[in-house]
Design an enzyme around this catalytic site. Structure first.
Site, PDB file in Angstrom:
ATOM      1  N   THR A  27      32.666  37.716  43.191  1.00  0.00           N
ATOM      2  CA  THR A  27      33.261  38.473  42.080  1.00  0.00           C
ATOM      3  C   THR A  27      34.706  37.996  41.947  1.00  0.00           C
ATOM      4  OG1 THR A  27      34.112  40.239  43.496  1.00  0.00           O
ATOM      5  CG2 THR A  27      31.879  40.514  42.668  1.00  0.00           C
ATOM      6  N   ALA A  60      35.052  39.415  47.599  1.00  0.00           N
ATOM      7  CA  ALA A  60      35.866  40.430  46.911  1.00  0.00           C
ATOM      8  C   ALA A  60      37.312  39.930  46.923  1.00  0.00           C
ATOM      9  CB  ALA A  60      35.755  41.762  47.644  1.00  0.00           C
ATOM     10  N   VAL A  86      36.748  37.866  51.982  1.00  0.00           N
ATOM     11  CA  VAL A  86      37.949  38.152  51.190  1.00  0.00           C
ATOM     12  C   VAL A  86      38.392  36.899  50.437  1.00  0.00           C
ATOM     13  CG1 VAL A  86      40.311  38.990  51.240  1.00  0.00           C
ATOM     14  CG2 VAL A  86      38.633  39.927  52.848  1.00  0.00           C
ATOM     15  N   LYS A  87      38.496  37.061  49.124  1.00  0.00           N
ATOM     16  CA  LYS A  87      38.887  35.947  48.271  1.00  0.00           C
ATOM     17  C   LYS A  87      40.409  35.925  48.149  1.00  0.00           C
ATOM     18  CE  LYS A  87      36.400  34.090  44.333  1.00  0.00           C
ATOM     19  NZ  LYS A  87      35.736  34.425  43.081  1.00  0.00           N
ATOM     20  N   ILE A  88      40.978  34.783  48.480  1.00  0.00           N
ATOM     21  CA  ILE A  88      42.437  34.648  48.537  1.00  0.00           C
ATOM     22  C   ILE A  88      42.862  33.500  47.617  1.00  0.00           C
ATOM     23  CG2 ILE A  88      44.356  33.990  50.095  1.00  0.00           C
ATOM     24  CD1 ILE A  88      43.307  36.587  51.071  1.00  0.00           C
TER      25      ILE A  88
END
Ligand code: G3P
Length: 218
Positions: A27, A60, A86-88
């Site tokens: 997402t 996310a 975790v999208k960074i």
């Protein structure tokens, strides 16, 4: 190659899952906005729902851009479910966060990657996944698939374990080209996945088989 769906839409995730080929979900803030999820608790609840549906990683994305806030947000997101990745974003504080999150055992997906140099930094910082945006590169008349090839080659030569997740997929053809280029994963809109099914000769052939069968049965 693994197939992820790039959406926050629950119905689309269910439909892709029913096809039996879904390995995960990605997402981003735009996709979350598209499904109209507002407020921190609603967003957490939505991620929970997605995680319940999918037996695989669910990316996310943080919306902070400084290291301390990104770390706090990353830990909060990771606490939602064991499937959360975790999208960074690929910015200096993001690279710093990737390396700190690796040390804490939190899986990460480095997003907004548009060059081999950025992919090298993401791998060096220990990102679990790197997301080159191939459609957006094509949009500016560069070659998104050539970037996938370059990153795959560098990772192989250097022995990096970061997985190459081809993102910003716009068509079934992109999926095939990403597979040829050696991407570990493609994350696609549902329409691009469904596009893989389509071939006029399949439809014509099936129609003929069924017609011949019916005729043979009188
Ligand atoms: O989630 C990142 C990426 O897949 C976005 O795709 O179509 O907005 O360029 P797109």
């Amino acid at each position: 190659m693994k197939f992820f769906i790039d959406t926050a839409n629950i119905d689309e995730i269910k439909e892709a899952k029913q096809l039996g080929i879904l390995d995960g979900v990605t997402t981003n803030p735009s996709l979350m906005a598209k499904v109209g999820i507002k407020g921190e608790e609603a967003i957490r609840e939505h991620y929970r729902k997605i995680c319940e549906l999918v037996d695989g990683p669910v990316s996310a994305e943080v919306i902070s851009t400084d290291y301390d806030s990104m770390m706090a947000e990353a830990k909060a997101l990771a606490s939602i479910d064991r499937r959360i990745v975790v999208k960074i974003p690929m910015i200096p504080d993001g690279v710093k966060a990737l390396s700190a999150l690796r040390d804490e055992g939190i899986p990460t997906n480095c997003t907004l990657v548009f060059s081999a140099g950025q992919a090298l930094l993401a791998a060096k910082a220990g990102a679990t996944y790197v997301s080159p945006f191939i459609g957006r590169i094509d949009d500016i008349t560069w070659d998104g698939i050539a970037l996938i090839e370059e990153i795959v080659e560098i990772y192989e030569i250097q022995g990096f374990e970061t997985e190459v997740l081809a993102a910003s997929i716009r068509s079934a053809r992109h999926i095939v080209e990403a597979a040829k280029a050696g991407a570990d994963i493609v994350t696609c809109p549902l329409a691009s996945i469904k596009g893989l099914f389509k071939h006029p000769l399949t439809d014509i052939g099936l129609e003929k088989f069924l017609r011949d069968f019916r005729q043979s049965q009188g």
